[in-house]
Design an enzyme around this catalytic site. Structure first.
Site, short mmCIF file in Angstrom:
data_model
loop_
_atom_site.label_atom_id
_atom_site.label_comp_id
_atom_site.label_asym_id
_atom_site.label_seq_id
_atom_site.Cartn_x
_atom_site.Cartn_y
_atom_site.Cartn_z
N HIS A 58 -12.27 -19.37 60.94
CA HIS A 58 -10.93 -19.53 61.50
C HIS A 58 -10.23 -18.20 61.73
O HIS A 58 -9.25 -18.13 62.47
CB HIS A 58 -10.08 -20.46 60.62
CG HIS A 58 -9.56 -19.84 59.36
ND1 HIS A 58 -10.14 -20.05 58.12
CD2 HIS A 58 -8.52 -19.01 59.13
CE1 HIS A 58 -9.47 -19.39 57.19
NE2 HIS A 58 -8.48 -18.74 57.78
N ASP A 65 -16.68 -23.07 57.46
CA ASP A 65 -15.70 -22.06 57.86
C ASP A 65 -16.22 -20.64 57.61
O ASP A 65 -15.48 -19.77 57.15
CB ASP A 65 -14.38 -22.27 57.11
CG ASP A 65 -13.21 -21.56 57.80
OD1 ASP A 65 -13.39 -21.12 58.96
OD2 ASP A 65 -12.15 -21.41 57.18
N ASN A 88 -5.80 -13.02 53.30
CA ASN A 88 -6.95 -12.90 52.41
C ASN A 88 -8.15 -13.69 52.92
O ASN A 88 -9.27 -13.53 52.42
CB ASN A 88 -6.62 -13.40 51.00
CG ASN A 88 -5.98 -12.35 50.12
OD1 ASN A 88 -4.83 -12.47 49.73
ND2 ASN A 88 -6.73 -11.30 49.81
N SER A 89 -7.93 -14.56 53.90
CA SER A 89 -9.00 -15.42 54.41
C SER A 89 -10.21 -14.59 54.84
O SER A 89 -10.07 -13.64 55.61
CB SER A 89 -8.51 -16.24 55.60
OG SER A 89 -7.56 -17.18 55.20
N GLY A 131 -30.26 -39.29 58.73
CA GLY A 131 -29.97 -40.35 59.69
C GLY A 131 -29.57 -41.66 59.04
O GLY A 131 -30.06 -42.73 59.44
N VAL A 132 -28.67 -41.61 58.06
CA VAL A 132 -28.15 -42.82 57.44
C VAL A 132 -26.64 -42.70 57.24
O VAL A 132 -26.10 -41.60 57.18
CB VAL A 132 -28.80 -43.09 56.06
CG1 VAL A 132 -30.26 -43.43 56.21
CG2 VAL A 132 -28.61 -41.89 55.13
N ILE A 178 -23.83 -43.68 54.46
CA ILE A 178 -23.91 -43.94 53.03
C ILE A 178 -22.53 -44.08 52.42
O ILE A 178 -21.53 -43.64 52.98
CB ILE A 178 -24.68 -42.80 52.30
CG1 ILE A 178 -24.07 -41.44 52.66
CG2 ILE A 178 -26.16 -42.85 52.61
CD1 ILE A 178 -24.72 -40.27 51.94
#
Length: 479
Positions: free
Chosen positions: A105, A140, A212-213, A269-270, A272
């Site tokens: 970001h 991110d 700080n990101s 591919g489920v 859940i």
């Protein structure tokens, strides 16, 4: 005697001061000086196109449209010219040849990225342009690259799994655009999840603020155990609750971005959901745990023979605790690898060999159309388990905008005082399975209820679909 007590008191005071000094520990300055040259400030610039006319002020065709256009003409057209928007963040160098890690970001949609290096004592400020190697929105994380005239100082990743609550940590970065800054604190909590499927955040009370990101969270050995990503705050400032993406997640992402320029996550591919206590009882499991498969669309799992209603207990030799753990395990497994999946099915366990696909490919591809199914037999409505249930007719199929291949029983009303209402069932829901078997008629549902009672079960497991999304719900059978 008095002198003896004074001597003892003096010894106690000295001992207390020594213990306090040990508790405070040594200065963090030597560690900060060692690792700070690898921490960078990141400035991004984005070109924002100007708008012409009164767009966004009044609706098009409004009688005030000409008035606002004349007003803008009098005020000048400066607001309509393209302008640049700048943003600040942090990052850190992970190799001497210029690879840099930051948050996605921080650099998203940026036209220009400028990296400023820690100047050190008496050294001039050094800035270099950076290019994006790859990004991953799910964690991110972004990987950048700069071209320097010589080798750069860098830091290494540590093992975030060994970090304990109470361990000392250091956060470094560019908070609020004030330049290089160091803050210290402890690990407050581990394994925090915010919103993503692959979240594994370290919570810390080391001061983290805007800017700080993307900066590093260090342990006392100078190793990066997290990437500072988010804060929890009612006012936008640090209140001692910051989150850093764990390094063991970041390492895998960075390695893939460095090699491929993109992530390549495993795909089972489920669909859940977690197994609750009443679901475990309804299925005959000893305890809650694992991941209950609610749907198996076209993909690796379907090809391998996994079924809706299976409970995944183990994946590639690792016990599955819950859905979050399974998602991370699958995502971190190599695409194309054949893994053994142990499931609970029909009262026992079975092992299924599944060759994983790639999640990113699955997300880019669309679904396929199916052939229509025959219409369910016509029956009268019935009141069962706090639900008013009707067989699926073509009229209901049209009203509820269900697919042509949809089968099951339609919930037309829910008693608001019932357990079913408390567990989220609503009118319009479609019940497709009961007791892990398909139901196409009210007689099917009543048969599943009788079978569950005969087996000594206190609850019946229903597979419910709403808007195409499936989930299991366990309802008490009563006496």
């Amino acid at each position: 005697m008095r002198l003896m007590w004074l001597a003892i008191a003096g010894m106690v005071l000295v001992l207390a001061q020594t213990v306090a000094a040990q508790a405070r520990g040594e200065s963090l300055a030597p560690l900060a000086e060692k690792i700070s040259p690898a921490v960078v400030n990141i400035t991004t610039s984005t070109l924002i196109e100007g708008q012409s006319g009164p767009q966004g002020i009044v609706p098009e065709g409004s009688p005030f449209e000409d008035f606002f256009r004349e007003f803008q003409d009098r005020e000048g057209d400066d607001d309509n010219r393209p302008r640049r928007s700048n943003a600040l963040g942090s990052g850190f160098v992970i190799s001497e040849d210029g690879f840099i890690v930051t948050n996605n970001h921080v650099i998203a949609e940026a036209d220009e990225i400028l990296v400023e290096f820690f100047p050190g004592d008496g050294q001039p400020k050094k800035e270099l342009p950076a290019k994006v190697i790859g990004t991953d929105e799910k964690t991110d994380i972004a990987l950048l690259k700069v071209e320097a005239s010589g080798p750069l100082q860098y830091v290494q990743f540590g093992d975030s799994d060994v970090a304990r609550v109470g361990d000392w940590v250091i956060a470094m970065g560019n908070p609020l655009g004030q330049g290089f800054s160091v803050s210290a604190g402890i690990v407050s909590a581990r394994n925090r999840a915010l919103s993503g499927s692959y979240d594994d955040y370290i919570q810390t009370d080391a001061a983290i603020n805007r800017g700080n990101s993307g900066g590093p969270l260090f342990n006392m050995d100078g190793e990066v155990i997290g990437v500072n990503t988010a804060i929890l705050s009612p006012n936008g400032g640090s209140i001692g609750i910051g989150f850093s993406m764990a390094s063991n997640v970041v390492i895998k992402v960075v390695d893939q971005l460095r090699e491929f320029g993109e992530t390549r996550r495993g795909w089972l591919g489920v669909r859940i959901q977690d197994v609750t206590e009443d679901m475990a009882e309804a299925m005959g499991l000893e305890k809650p745990g694992g991941a209950l498969i609610s749907d198996v669309p076209d993909g690796p799992a379907k090809e391998a023979g996994l079924l809706a209603g299976d409970v995944i207990l183990s994946f590639d030799g690792v016990e599955v605790e819950d859905t979050r753990g399974l998602v991370r395990q699958v995502g971190e497994t190599t695409v194309g690898k054949s893994v053994r999946v142990v499931v609970h099915r029909d009262g026992g366990t079975q092992t299924v060999l599944v060759t994983l696909g790639r999640r990113e490919d699955a997300e880019r591809s669309g679904g396929s159309e199916e052939e229509p199914a025959e219409e369910a037999p016509v029956e009268e409505d019935a009141d069962i388990l706090g639900l008013t249930i009707s067989p699926l007719t073509e009229t209901l199929r049209t009203d509820l905008e269900l697919d042509a291949d949809a089968e099951g029983l339609v919930v037309t009303n829910v008693d608001e005082a019932s357990e079913a209402y408390a567990k989220g069932l609503r009118a319009g829901d479609l019940i497709t399975e009961a007791g892990q078997q398909k139901v196409a008629s009210i007689q099917d549902l009543e048969t599943r209820m009788d079978e569950a009672r005969e087996a000594g079960r206190k609850s019946l497991l229903l597979l419910v679909r709403r808007g195409g999304d499936p989930r299991f719900v366990a309802l008490s059978l009563g006496e």
